[in-house]
Design an enzyme around this catalytic site. Structure first.
Site, PDB file in Angstrom:
ATOM      1  N   HIS A   1     -39.938 -75.503  -9.682  1.00 48.83           N
ATOM      2  CA  HIS A   1     -38.845 -75.246 -10.637  1.00 48.83           C
ATOM      3  C   HIS A   1     -37.572 -75.877 -10.098  1.00 48.83           C
ATOM      4  O   HIS A   1     -37.323 -75.862  -8.883  1.00 48.83           O
ATOM      5  CB  HIS A   1     -38.674 -73.737 -10.827  1.00 48.83           C
ATOM      6  CG  HIS A   1     -37.794 -73.395 -11.987  1.00 48.83           C
ATOM      7  ND1 HIS A   1     -36.423 -73.529 -11.924  1.00 48.83           N
ATOM      8  CD2 HIS A   1     -38.076 -72.967 -13.246  1.00 48.83           C
ATOM      9  CE1 HIS A   1     -35.896 -73.176 -13.096  1.00 48.83           C
ATOM     10  NE2 HIS A   1     -36.881 -72.834 -13.914  1.00 48.83           N
TER      11      HIS A   1
ATOM     12  N   GLU B   1     -38.693 -79.943 -17.862  1.00 52.72           N
ATOM     13  CA  GLU B   1     -37.488 -79.126 -17.979  1.00 52.72           C
ATOM     14  C   GLU B   1     -36.270 -79.931 -17.547  1.00 52.72           C
ATOM     15  O   GLU B   1     -35.978 -80.018 -16.341  1.00 52.72           O
ATOM     16  CB  GLU B   1     -37.597 -77.891 -17.078  1.00 52.72           C
ATOM     17  CG  GLU B   1     -38.746 -76.974 -17.403  1.00 52.72           C
ATOM     18  CD  GLU B   1     -38.445 -75.548 -16.978  1.00 52.72           C
ATOM     19  OE1 GLU B   1     -38.431 -74.684 -17.841  1.00 52.72           O
ATOM     20  OE2 GLU B   1     -38.178 -75.327 -15.791  1.00 52.72           O
TER      21      GLU B   1
ATOM     22  N   SER C   1     -33.535 -73.753 -22.431  1.00 49.81           N
ATOM     23  CA  SER C   1     -32.811 -73.120 -23.538  1.00 49.81           C
ATOM     24  C   SER C   1     -33.640 -72.975 -24.805  1.00 49.81           C
ATOM     25  O   SER C   1     -33.106 -73.050 -25.919  1.00 49.81           O
ATOM     26  CB  SER C   1     -31.496 -73.871 -23.811  1.00 49.81           C
ATOM     27  OG  SER C   1     -30.636 -73.756 -22.699  1.00 49.81           O
TER      28      SER C   1
ATOM     29  N   LYS D   1     -37.367 -65.096 -13.752  1.00 46.67           N
ATOM     30  CA  LYS D   1     -36.483 -65.429 -12.619  1.00 46.67           C
ATOM     31  C   LYS D   1     -36.190 -64.154 -11.795  1.00 46.67           C
ATOM     32  O   LYS D   1     -37.029 -63.270 -11.724  1.00 46.67           O
ATOM     33  CB  LYS D   1     -35.208 -66.097 -13.109  1.00 46.67           C
ATOM     34  CG  LYS D   1     -35.479 -67.248 -14.080  1.00 46.67           C
ATOM     35  CD  LYS D   1     -34.295 -68.128 -14.250  1.00 46.67           C
ATOM     36  CE  LYS D   1     -34.541 -69.082 -15.397  1.00 46.67           C
ATOM     37  NZ  LYS D   1     -33.640 -70.215 -15.408  1.00 46.67           N
TER      38      LYS D   1
ATOM     39  N   GLY E   1     -30.769 -72.860 -18.977  1.00 48.14           N
ATOM     40  CA  GLY E   1     -29.768 -71.799 -18.955  1.00 48.14           C
ATOM     41  C   GLY E   1     -28.413 -72.190 -19.513  1.00 48.14           C
ATOM     42  O   GLY E   1     -27.431 -71.464 -19.341  1.00 48.14           O
TER      43      GLY E   1
ATOM     44  N   GLU F   1     -34.660 -74.891  -9.990  1.00 56.12           N
ATOM     45  CA  GLU F   1     -33.814 -73.980  -9.212  1.00 56.12           C
ATOM     46  C   GLU F   1     -34.306 -73.882  -7.772  1.00 56.12           C
ATOM     47  O   GLU F   1     -33.509 -73.668  -6.854  1.00 56.12           O
ATOM     48  CB  GLU F   1     -33.764 -72.599  -9.902  1.00 56.12           C
ATOM     49  CG  GLU F   1     -32.906 -72.656 -11.161  1.00 56.12           C
ATOM     50  CD  GLU F   1     -33.201 -71.581 -12.193  1.00 56.12           C
ATOM     51  OE1 GLU F   1     -33.948 -70.634 -11.900  1.00 56.12           O
ATOM     52  OE2 GLU F   1     -32.675 -71.713 -13.315  1.00 56.12           O
TER      53      GLU F   1
ATOM     54  N   ASN G   1     -40.474 -67.023 -17.803  1.00 60.96           N
ATOM     55  CA  ASN G   1     -40.026 -67.024 -16.405  1.00 60.96           C
ATOM     56  C   ASN G   1     -38.860 -66.050 -16.299  1.00 60.96           C
ATOM     57  O   ASN G   1     -37.750 -66.355 -16.725  1.00 60.96           O
ATOM     58  CB  ASN G   1     -39.594 -68.448 -16.022  1.00 60.96           C
ATOM     59  CG  ASN G   1     -38.949 -68.508 -14.647  1.00 60.96           C
ATOM     60  OD1 ASN G   1     -39.041 -67.556 -13.868  1.00 60.96           O
ATOM     61  ND2 ASN G   1     -38.301 -69.620 -14.344  1.00 60.96           N
TER      62      ASN G   1
END
Ligand code: PEP
Length: 253
Positions: free
Chosen positions: A100, A170, A214, A14, A176, A102, A12
């Site tokens: 996701h 996730e 991560s 991003k 991250g 985010e 991904n």
């Protein structure tokens, strides 16, 4: 017992990369596959929407699949700035990430909306990668398993199959941050997700469950060896062809 599902390593990217960078990364990844032979995994890259066309062309003829990071739930219409699943399929995408964390946090996406996006992906012939995962506060409160069970039930549509859907676990606090759950914690969460899928879907035992958060070249082999981990959704480390390829090769035989 049925054979475990073929692993999937998905990158991904991003909101990273201009045309030159994205093209170079895609060419480098496809080059690794060509030079060293196919890894025993499905490999997917999900560039930003602006790069899908060019990256798709660069990947033509390679086993590396193309995916998008989001789609709209409607087939078409007055949705300024959004992209329909059929438009992604038209560009050569085979997969799309939906839900996701985010997007759930930054765009207020609910489980119901994520399920609608997954349905739209299926209607366009795309595989939906449905993301779920608890926040740190939810884990600290002992609610991690309950949260993913709830998200799974409400975000994965009833028509999901092992062919058209992949689940990505996730934990939000691991994305991250350089922090990962322990192997035992990942095993508990993936076992719970597997049980939920197997109870709800005839082929739930064959659905791929990715771990994301991560993952890097150093920890991939250990994480990918955990029971019910059928691959990884990789953010930061997927921006390096070397790191991403190392992760692809880290899947146990
Ligand atoms: C992600 O964005 O899905 C992700 C897992 O990111 P990272 O690997 O950077 O934690």
């Amino acid at each position: 017992m049925a054979a475990p599902p073929r692993p999937l390593i998905a990158g991904n990217w991003k909101m990273n990369g201009l045309r030159k960078d994205g093209l170079a990364l895609a060419i480098a990844i496809a080059g690794r596959v060509r030079a060293q032979g196919p890894a025993p995994v499905d490999i997917l890259v999900c560039p930003p929407a602006t790069l899908l066309g060019e990256v798709g062309k660069a990947l033509e003829g390679s086993p590396v699949a193309l995916g998008a990071q989001d789609c709209h739930e409607a087939a078409k219409g007055a949705h300024t700035g959004d992209i329909a699943a059929a438009m992604l399929a038209d560009l050569g995408c085979a997969y799309v990430i939906v839900g996701h964390s985010e997007r759930r946090a930054g765009h207020g996406e609910t489980d119901a909306r994520v399920a609608a996006k997954a349905r739209a992906a299926h209607a366009a012939g795309l595989v939906a990668i449905v993301c779920i995962g608890e926040t740190e506060a939810e884990r600290d409160a002992g609610q991690a398993e309950a949260v993913v069970t709830r998200q799974l039930a409400a975000s994965v549509p009833g028509a999901a199959t092992a062919v058209n859907t992949v689940v990505a676990y996730e934990p939000v606090w691991a994305i991250g941050t350089g922090r990962t759950p322990s192997d035992a914690e990942i095993a508990v969460m993936h076992a719970r997700i597997r049980d939920d899928l197997a109870q709800r879907f005839a082929d739930g035992a064959a659905m791929r469950i990715l771990y994301g958060g991560s993952v890097n070249a150093a920890n991939a082999a250990q994480i990918l060896a955990v029971a019910n981990v059928n691959g990884a959704l990789v953010g930061g480390a997927s921006l390096s062809a070397d790191a991403f390829w190392t992760i692809c090769r880290a899947v146990p035989d």
